[in-house]
Design a protein around this motif. Structure first.
Motif, short mmCIF file in Angstrom:
data_model
loop_
_atom_site.label_atom_id
_atom_site.label_comp_id
_atom_site.label_asym_id
_atom_site.label_seq_id
_atom_site.Cartn_x
_atom_site.Cartn_y
_atom_site.Cartn_z
N ALA A 10 -10.15 -2.20 0.75
CA ALA A 10 -9.43 -1.23 1.56
C ALA A 10 -10.37 -0.39 2.41
CB ALA A 10 -8.58 -0.33 0.69
N ALA A 58 -6.65 -8.18 -9.44
CA ALA A 58 -6.83 -7.75 -8.05
C ALA A 58 -5.48 -7.58 -7.36
CB ALA A 58 -7.68 -8.76 -7.30
N ALA A 61 -3.90 -4.38 -8.59
CA ALA A 61 -4.60 -3.23 -8.02
C ALA A 61 -4.18 -3.03 -6.57
CB ALA A 61 -6.11 -3.42 -8.12
N GLY A 62 -4.09 -4.14 -5.82
CA GLY A 62 -3.69 -4.06 -4.43
C GLY A 62 -2.26 -3.56 -4.28
N PHE A 64 -0.69 -1.62 -6.32
CA PHE A 64 -0.74 -0.18 -6.60
C PHE A 64 -1.15 0.58 -5.34
CE2 PHE A 64 -3.08 3.56 -8.26
CZ PHE A 64 -2.05 4.16 -8.96
N THR A 65 -2.21 0.09 -4.68
CA THR A 65 -2.70 0.76 -3.48
C THR A 65 -1.65 0.76 -2.37
OG1 THR A 65 -4.89 -0.02 -4.06
CG2 THR A 65 -4.61 0.82 -1.84
N VAL A 68 0.94 3.39 -3.23
CA VAL A 68 0.46 4.77 -3.04
C VAL A 68 0.44 5.13 -1.55
CG1 VAL A 68 -1.58 6.26 -3.21
CG2 VAL A 68 -0.86 4.89 -5.17
N PHE A 69 -0.11 4.23 -0.73
CA PHE A 69 -0.15 4.49 0.71
C PHE A 69 1.27 4.56 1.28
CE2 PHE A 69 -4.68 3.80 0.62
CZ PHE A 69 -5.13 4.58 1.67
N ILE A 72 2.52 8.08 0.67
CA ILE A 72 1.87 9.09 1.52
C ILE A 72 2.39 9.01 2.95
CG2 ILE A 72 -0.34 9.82 2.50
CD1 ILE A 72 -1.60 8.80 -0.15
N ARG A 158 2.82 -8.92 -2.92
CA ARG A 158 2.54 -7.56 -2.47
C ARG A 158 3.56 -7.05 -1.46
NH1 ARG A 158 -3.94 -6.99 -1.92
NH2 ARG A 158 -3.35 -4.88 -1.34
#
Lengths: 303, 258
Positions: A10, A58, A61-62, A64-65, A68-69, A72, A158
């Protein structure tokens, strides 16, 4: 050695530096007919899908990211549309939906670059590419098939979860008509081909630049901005908006996003597909031409 | 010394390095362009005006920019663990943390702090603030503490990779995701989210809480005044936790044998 993560980091300025040799091309003889050829590329795509499916940690984790974004950015968009309802022709729930769809597409269409690009660049740097170019399979189609397989996995892994989480936390504008989902998938497929065309050109530039990371950063910058990933193009002022609309990057996020929101229907939808397909063909043709130049360069050097 | 080596290596391909530095500068300028484009359509975002949001943007971006420049390389830990090259760092006669921070030290990361400085200078001239000595003093304090908090997040995130070497991206949610969130006023986010970055991951201490005092804005959570000045305490706590996590990680580390 455990498998390494294939996902683009990222941190936009840190290219993935996988330590493993990329899979490369098979040393097999040319397939007998056209049917067999499509079978070969189909199995390449499936293999690529499975390869990316191996990286479970991975992927999580991606995911999750992206989520989160999504949160926001959805809040910032909600605030902007609260101040200016109906901005750019989107209502608030459409604007927030746009964010969640674009988060789901970010890795699928590889706005940051990556995917097959890492493999090709490693092979150019190491010189393995020389062997690849003379193998009896089509170099460009091989990597396109592999990238479509990767994209299919990323769309499933994703794309769905962030959208579902977004739908739970915000009021999203989901497609009313079932056919919109089909149109959306087609639009995403075309978006991946356009993205592939751009990344392919960037990768081949490695033949001349030795180190194409700088160019890659510039490509990432243009992609993030002109795809509508950060802000819908409808909000770009004047000439900037005009330019952004006709650039290939708008085919990557903006158009699939608008198709999802049913802002493109009937003739508009056909025009959107036409725009995406036209850029896909132009970029693929350019990639083929550059590939030809690169092949000749290799011969001149006696590689 | 390791850092110097990586700087020399980057400067070997000059054209590429210049493009990377420029590209890095442009990539980080991009999120400010987005903020500026948003303010083309509105005067206020969550009740905050453009110079105030620019102040948040600059302080968040500068804090993570400094942290990234100093210890950002540490996120490559997962790769080293997977490849087994981390083992060589353990036997060298230098602190492992320092070695990891200097690993692949990238001078091009100067792009972000440089651009953030420019925005900070502009926002300081544009905000409508009565500058008392405590407000003036709070600005450098929040920048230093912010950098420490982000550095702690980088280190703690890297320590997490000792257990989950493949999950490096989770770290980005807290570092880059956090920095993005802090670029916007706390008023636009849900209360739970704001509470989470005050009492959970201490991101609010990077700029939100001190900025409330500097810019004289009402606190959406209604916290005691002392929180506006508590950044040094939060930074010290974050650094301690990160250090403990890192130590636990190094102790738990077993080579893969590859």
């Amino acid at each position: 050695m455990p498998p390494t993560t294939p996902t683009a980091p990222a941190d936009p300025d840190e290219p993935a530096q996988d330590g493993h040799p990329p899979p490369g091309l098979p040393a097999r003889h040319p397939p007998a007919g056209a049917g067999a050829a499509w079978g070969l590329y189909g199995s390449v795509a499936r293999g690529s899908f499975r390869r990316y499916a191996t990286y479970r940690a991975a992927t999580l984790a991606g995911l999750f990211t992206n989520t989160v974004f999504g949160f926001i950015l959805a809040y910032t968009f909600a605030a902007l549309w609260q101040a200016r309802p109906g901005l750019g022709g989107y209502d608030t729930s459409q604007a927030v939906t746009y964010i969640w769809v674009s988060q789901g597409l970010l890795v699928t269409v590889a706005v940051w670059g990556g995917g097959f690009q890492d493999d090709v660049q490693t092979r150019i740097r190491d010189g393995d590419i020389v062997v690849d170019l003379y193998r009896p399979v089509d170099f460009q189609l091989w990597w396109l098939a592999s990238d479509l397989g990767r994209a299919a996995f990323h769309l499933l892994a994703r794309g769905i979860v962030p959208l579902a989480v977004g739908a739970l936390a915000f009021h999203l504008r989901m497609p009313v008509s079932a056919s919109t989902w089909v149109a959306f998938l087609l639009s995403v497929a075309l978006a991946v081909v356009v993205s592939f065309g751009i990344r392919y050109l960037v990768s081949l530039a490695g033949f001349w630049l030795l180190d194409s990371e700088g160019l890659r950063t510039v490509a990432l910058l243009l992609g993030m901005f002109f795809s509508g990933m950060l802000l819908p193009i409808a909000l770009f002022p004047g000439a900037l908006g005009e330019v952004a609309r006709i650039m290939p990057w708008s085919a990557m996020i903006q158009i699939p996003g608008d198709v999802f929101l049913e802002r493109r229907t009937g003739g508009d939808l056909a025009a959107a597909f036409g725009f995406q397909a036209a850029w896909a063909l132009v970029l693929l043709a350019a990639g083929r031409a550059v590939q030809g130049l690169a092949t000749r360069k290799v011969v001149v050097q006696g590689g | 010394m390791t850092a110097g080596m990586w700087v020399r290596s980057a400067l070997t391909y000059r054209a590429s390095f210049a493009m990377m530095l420029l590209g890095n500068l442009a990539v980080t300028t991009l999120d400010f362009v987005i903020v500026a484009l948003m303010f083309q359509h509105t005067d206020h975002l969550g009740g905050w005006a453009m110079p105030e949001v620019a102040f948040l943007y600059a302080t968040s971006s500068l804090a993570i920019g400094i942290a990234d420049l100093l210890v950002g390389s540490i996120e490559g830990l997962g790769r080293r663990v997977r490849l087994g090259t981390f083992d060589t760092m353990l036997v060298r006669p230098a602190p492992v943390l320092a070695q990891m921070a200097a690993d692949r030290f990238a001078l091009r990361r100067l792009g972000r702090p440089l651009q953030a400085c420019a925005v900070l200078v502009w926002s300081l001239t544009a905000v409508d603030v009565h500058w008392t000595w405590d407000r003036v003093l709070l600005v450098p304090v929040m920048l230093v503490c912010g950098a420490v908090i982000f550095a702690a997040l980088f280190v703690a995130g890297a320590a997490f990779q000792f257990w989950a070497a493949d999950a490096a991206e989770v770290q980005n949610s807290f570092t880059y995701g956090g920095a993005t969130m802090l670029q916007y006023p706390p008023t636009i986010f849900a209360r739970e989210l704001v509470t989470g970055v005050v009492f959970g991951v201490p991101l609010a201490f990077v700029n939100w809480l001190p900025a409330l005092h500097v810019l004289d804005r009402p606190d959406p959570l209604g916290l005691p005044e002392a929180f506006h000045f508590a950044s040094p305490l939060a930074a010290a706590l974050a650094a301690t936790v990160a250090w403990l996590a890192w130590r636990a990680g190094v102790r738990a580390y077993r080579g893969t044998g590859s």
